[in-house]
Design a protein around this motif. Structure first.
Motif, short mmCIF file in Angstrom:
data_model
loop_
_atom_site.label_atom_id
_atom_site.label_comp_id
_atom_site.label_asym_id
_atom_site.label_seq_id
_atom_site.Cartn_x
_atom_site.Cartn_y
_atom_site.Cartn_z
N ARG A 413 54.51 107.36 17.15
CA ARG A 413 54.33 108.09 18.42
C ARG A 413 53.57 109.40 18.24
N TRP A 414 53.54 109.94 17.01
CA TRP A 414 52.85 111.22 16.79
C TRP A 414 51.35 111.04 16.62
N ASN A 415 50.87 109.81 16.67
CA ASN A 415 49.43 109.53 16.64
C ASN A 415 48.98 109.28 18.09
N ALA A 416 48.26 110.25 18.65
CA ALA A 416 47.83 110.16 20.05
C ALA A 416 46.46 109.50 20.19
N THR A 417 45.97 108.89 19.15
CA THR A 417 44.66 108.24 19.21
C THR A 417 44.74 106.98 20.09
N ALA A 418 43.82 106.86 21.03
CA ALA A 418 43.77 105.68 21.89
C ALA A 418 43.27 104.48 21.10
N THR A 419 43.93 103.36 21.27
CA THR A 419 43.56 102.12 20.59
C THR A 419 42.57 101.35 21.43
N THR A 420 41.45 101.00 20.84
CA THR A 420 40.42 100.25 21.58
C THR A 420 40.96 98.91 22.05
N GLY A 421 40.71 98.61 23.33
CA GLY A 421 41.11 97.32 23.87
C GLY A 421 42.56 97.18 24.21
N VAL A 422 43.30 98.30 24.16
CA VAL A 422 44.74 98.28 24.43
C VAL A 422 45.00 99.15 25.67
N ALA A 423 45.90 98.71 26.54
CA ALA A 423 46.23 99.48 27.73
C ALA A 423 46.90 100.80 27.35
N ALA A 424 46.75 101.77 28.24
CA ALA A 424 47.27 103.10 27.96
C ALA A 424 48.77 103.12 27.76
N ASP A 425 49.49 102.16 28.39
CA ASP A 425 50.94 102.15 28.22
C ASP A 425 51.39 101.24 27.08
N ALA A 426 50.44 100.86 26.24
CA ALA A 426 50.79 100.01 25.09
C ALA A 426 50.66 100.75 23.77
N ASP A 427 50.15 101.99 23.82
CA ASP A 427 50.11 102.81 22.61
C ASP A 427 50.69 104.19 22.96
N PHE A 428 50.33 105.22 22.18
CA PHE A 428 50.92 106.53 22.41
C PHE A 428 49.85 107.59 22.69
N ARG A 429 48.74 107.16 23.29
CA ARG A 429 47.70 108.12 23.65
C ARG A 429 48.21 109.17 24.65
N ASN A 430 49.22 108.78 25.45
CA ASN A 430 49.75 109.70 26.46
C ASN A 430 50.95 110.51 25.97
N GLU A 431 51.35 110.31 24.72
CA GLU A 431 52.52 111.04 24.21
C GLU A 431 52.37 112.56 24.33
N PRO A 432 51.19 113.15 24.11
CA PRO A 432 51.08 114.61 24.27
C PRO A 432 51.44 115.10 25.67
#
Length: 840
Positions: A413-432
């Motif tokens: 969760r501490w990696n806020a990098t957006a994953t290519t091809g993945v929805a925003a609610d499927a990774d932790f890009r929004n954790e900040p």
């Protein structure tokens, strides 16, 4: 049966009680003194004061000890908050009872009133006030005597000799005060958790004291059970923040070797994460004047960590920016981190505030492009404004952990990098976006879920201090955004204050009422000594879609961007806020600002100068300094204060001035040491700020304000410190002109002339009360309701050391030598040896 019909004149006996007959009473010893004494004693006291009172009679009547006599004395005139001793003496007949009572003046609590020596704490008064007390005795023969004594009480004033600056590795307080260490890094707070070894081998910080003790509140507990009792000064809960960690001391030999690519050992990272957050612990005092201790297995003990489940409330709840793989609907989250200052709500909840949270996040190169390509360019602007640029590895590299359970996302969760091809609610890009909020905790319910109060905006929240509560008036909450050139805010609730809410048991629901709906404002300080509160409301002024704002949730998530658009005043690192309980004035510490220059100086932030350091051979006031270690900008900080128009929390304008400027006493009095500080009160980098409670003399009439420092500019002269002040009021000083000259290391010189408003020089109403151990920060303060016990936090002593080179042994050495002991952040408790109110 014969019926008696003769006349009865009462010469019959129907009383079968066995009471004494008259002739039995006549036979008893009965003196004329016994009939007169009770009636004349009050009259004689009024005439003779503390003079001798006796009754008439001969030696036979008076008994072997002679006539009953009393005198009354007091320890003398004094001022508010100090202990007064009343002493009564009895001679002659042996008394069956004695007692002290109060005859006149503001009511006080008499301790040991049924004994010859009684005490009380002098109340807060605005001017010299006389209190009168009576000492009375009664003997077995019903004789009585009394005497009066008067005590003159003066207005509150600081009652200690200033502590000298110090570089020693101990906590120093004034003569007549004592320090005890209460709660240290690693101390267990649950059954079955062992004592802290302090050698790096301990784990389970979810049930131990965290590190870097910071903001703090004492909540009184009922004598029995777990209900709040705001009057109890012997049993309570301490809620305190754990802002950060001194990583090297948490592991046997410091953190394991690793690269930016990792991986970090899972156990090490978990320990570091859990050492952040909040503690809630029960504390107890033995009797009313004994030693303090914490209860390691109390039912209400609790740790809130970065892994604790959270709920979002207010306008941002459910916003797409909060959606993550952990919370696809954006209504929940995990934990709180980098908790600095605090807030104490009158309904008995604790506000903890997320400050330098941005630094914990990793953001790999390429993230900008991914977000831009998926319609999230607005997030790129926001992340930049909050300091999360591309190429960041994140504090402590927690995201590199490869957990033993692949489904465990506590590290990823501490990696806020957006994953290519993945929805925003499927990774932790929004954790900040889940951090930077004010968090409300109910300390009396360890099962409750803390709530992130989004209506108060997202920033580097230093603290959140509620102003005075007035029935029928909407309360205000004051906040600083702790970073260079950021802003001061206030939130005004939509709900008007109701005193009944202070005693409700559904405490978080009360928080919903006052903290979820209202208006967030940002401050603009005008050069005239006036200022404006500018509303952060979507659709008003520049906060429109045309300028990039999409909703009220977007305005709150991006409070900094909204403040930029409104033209708020860029301040010198706004930190703690505090409200004077007598006047309602708000004070804010502006710690320092090394980026302030003469060209950017303004009336509210008027200084840009060179602060020399001595150990490298600097010449005091050399310009440019002879050492490259000198600090430039506003190196020593200042304390600003405002008075709301109409003295109401609902005001949209205010008056302001600068209460005090931090500076070494030897610095230029015309342009740097503008407050005329001397060796007894010079300081640098004000940070923690707090007023005494209105439940005792330190928070009444002219309340005591406490200033704590987090210093990097003056540490060649002294360790960090805490000062006590009795400040005046906004506008009690006058206008000043500051001439700034700043020479850079490259010998480029800039100058400016700035007009500002400076409060009356504090002089003896500001004094150094405490100096901490080596390399510490003094931060976090609260007291018991009676003001006789003051809790203070000592953060990161010896922070620049290593396992091989311990630069502090505190707190193990507070009571003597403790070579080889690792330093630990800790809470201390300070008491006056005579039992009076601390500081007065």
């Amino acid at each position: 049966m014969t019926i008696d019909t003769s006349y009865d004149d009462g010469d019959i006996d129907t009383n079968r009680s066995g009471g004494a007959h008259l002739n039995d009473l006549v036979a008893e010893r009965y003196s004329r003194r016994q009939t007169l004494m009770g009636g004349i004693s009050a009259m004689a006291t009024a005439v003779f004061g503390g003079a001798l009172l006796t009754a008439c009679g001969n030696d036979e009547d008076e008994g072997a000890g002679g006539p009953l006599t009393v005198t009354a004395t007091a320890s003398g005139a004094t001022s508010a908050g100090r202990v007064v001793t009343l002493t009564g003496t009895v001679s002659g007949a042996t008394p069956d009872s004695i007692a002290w009572t109060q005859d006149s003046g503001p009511a006080v609590v008499l301790n040991n009133a049924q004994s010859s020596v009684a005490t009380f704490v002098a109340p807060a008064v605005a001017a010299a006030t006389v209190l009168t007390f009576r000492f009375a005795a009664r003997a077995g023969d019903l004789s009585a005597a009394s005497a009066n004594v008067s005590v003159t009480i003066g207005a509150p004033m600081l009652g200690f000799t200033a502590v000298a600056k110090s570089l020693a590795d101990t906590v120093a307080v004034p003569a007549g005060y004592s320090v005890a260490v209460l709660y240290r890094l690693g101390d267990p707070i649950a059954a079955g958790v062992g004592a802290y070894a302090n050698n790096g081998t301990d784990g389970n910080f979810a049930q131990r004291a965290g590190d870097h003790h910071d903001g703090m509140t004492y909540f009184g507990l009922a004598a029995a059970g777990n209900a709040p009792d705001p009057t109890n000064s012997s049993r309570g809960l301490l809620a305190l923040n754990h802002e950060n960690i001194t990583e090297v001391y948490l592991h046997p030999n410091g953190p394991s070797n690793f690269t930016a690519a990792g991986p970090r050992p899972e156990a090490e990272a978990l320990k570091e994460i859990e050492a952040h957050g909040v503690s809630v612990i029960e504390v107890n005092r033995a009797g009313t004047s004994g030693a303090w201790s914490y209860a390691p297995t109390a039912a209400l003990n609790r740790r809130v960590t970065p892994n604790t489940p959270m709920s979002f409330s207010g306008p941002v709840r459910g916003d797409p920016s909060l959606r993550t793989a952990y919370s696809p609907d954006g209504t929940t989250g995990r934990g709180t981190i980098n908790n600095c200052a605090n807030g104490t709500m009158p309904w008995h909840t604790y506000l903890t505030n997320e400050e330098n949270w941005a630094g914990y996040f990793r953001r790999d190169a390429g993230d900008l492009a991914v977000r831009a390509a998926t319609g999230q360019a607005r997030q790129n602007e926001s992340l930049r404004r909050y300091g999360i640029g591309e190429g960041r590895a994140g504090n402590y590299f927690w995201s590199t952990v490869r957990p033993s359970n692949p489904a465990d996302t506590r590290f990823r969760r501490w990696n806020a990098t957006a994953t290519t091809g993945v929805a925003a609610d499927a990774d932790f890009r929004n954790e900040p976006f889940q951090f930077g909020w004010v968090v409300e905790i109910d300390p009396f319910d360890p099962a409750s879920v803390p709530r992130k109060r989004t209506a108060l905006g997202r920033m580097n929240h230093e603290g959140c201090e509620i102003g005075r509560t007035v029935p029928g008036v909407r309360p205000a909450f004051y906040m600083g955004d702790d970073a260079q050139n950021e802003y001061i805010y206030k939130f005004v609730s939509d709900a008007v204050w109701s005193a009944a809410d202070a005693t409700r048991t559904d405490r978080l629901a009360v928080g919903d009422k006052y903290l979820d709906r209202g208006t967030l404002y940002v401050a603009r300080f005008d050069a005239t000594g006036r200022g404006q509160w500018l509303p952060l409301v979507f659709g008003q002024g520049p906060l429109t879609a045309a300028n990039g704002f999409t909703s009220q949730a977007d305005v709150l998530i991006n409070a900094r961007l909204a403040g930029d658009a409104l033209g708020a005043t860029r301040m010198d690192r706004p930190e703690w806020t505090a409200v004077n309980p007598a006047t309602g004035e708000m004070y804010c510490t502006l710690t320092n600002n090394t980026s302030r220059t003469p060209a950017t100086a303004d009336a509210a932030n008027p200084r840009a100068y060179v602060d020399p350091k001595l150990p490298q051979g600097d010449v005091v006031n050399a310009d440019p300094p002879t050492s490259a270690q000198a600090t430039r900008g506003n190196a020593n900080g200042h304390v600003i204060r405002i008075r709301e128009a109409g003295d109401t929390s609902e005001a949209i304008s205010f008056a302001w001035d600068i209460y005090a400027f931090g500076a070494g006493a030897d610095l230029n009095a015309q342009n740097i040491n503008l407050s005329g500080l001397d060796a007894s009160n010079d300081f640098s980098s004000p940070d923690g700020l707090w007023f005494g409670l209105p439940s005792n003399a330190s928070g009444q009439v002219t309340p005591v304000m406490w200033i704590q420092t987090d210093d990097g500019a003056y540490t060649d002269v002294t360790n960090c410190m805490m000062l006590a002040a009795i400040p005046g009021m906004t506008g009690d000083g006058g206008a000043r002109t500051v001439n700034n000259t700043l020479t850079t290391a490259a010998n480029a010189t800039t100058t400016s002339q700035v007009n500002t408003l400076v409060g009356k020089a504090p002089g003896a109403t500001l004094r150094r009360f405490l100096v901490g151990p080596k390399q510490c920060e003094i931060t976090g303060i609260h007291s018991t309701p009676d003001g006789r016990s003051l809790f203070v936090n000592i953060q990161h002593p010896g922070e620049s050391g290593s396992i091989a080179n311990l630069t502090s042994n505190w707190p193990a050495n507070q009571g003597g030598a403790a070579a080889g002991q690792r330093p630990r952040s800790a809470t201390i408790v300070i008491t006056r040896d005579d039992g009076g109110v601390v500081g007065l």
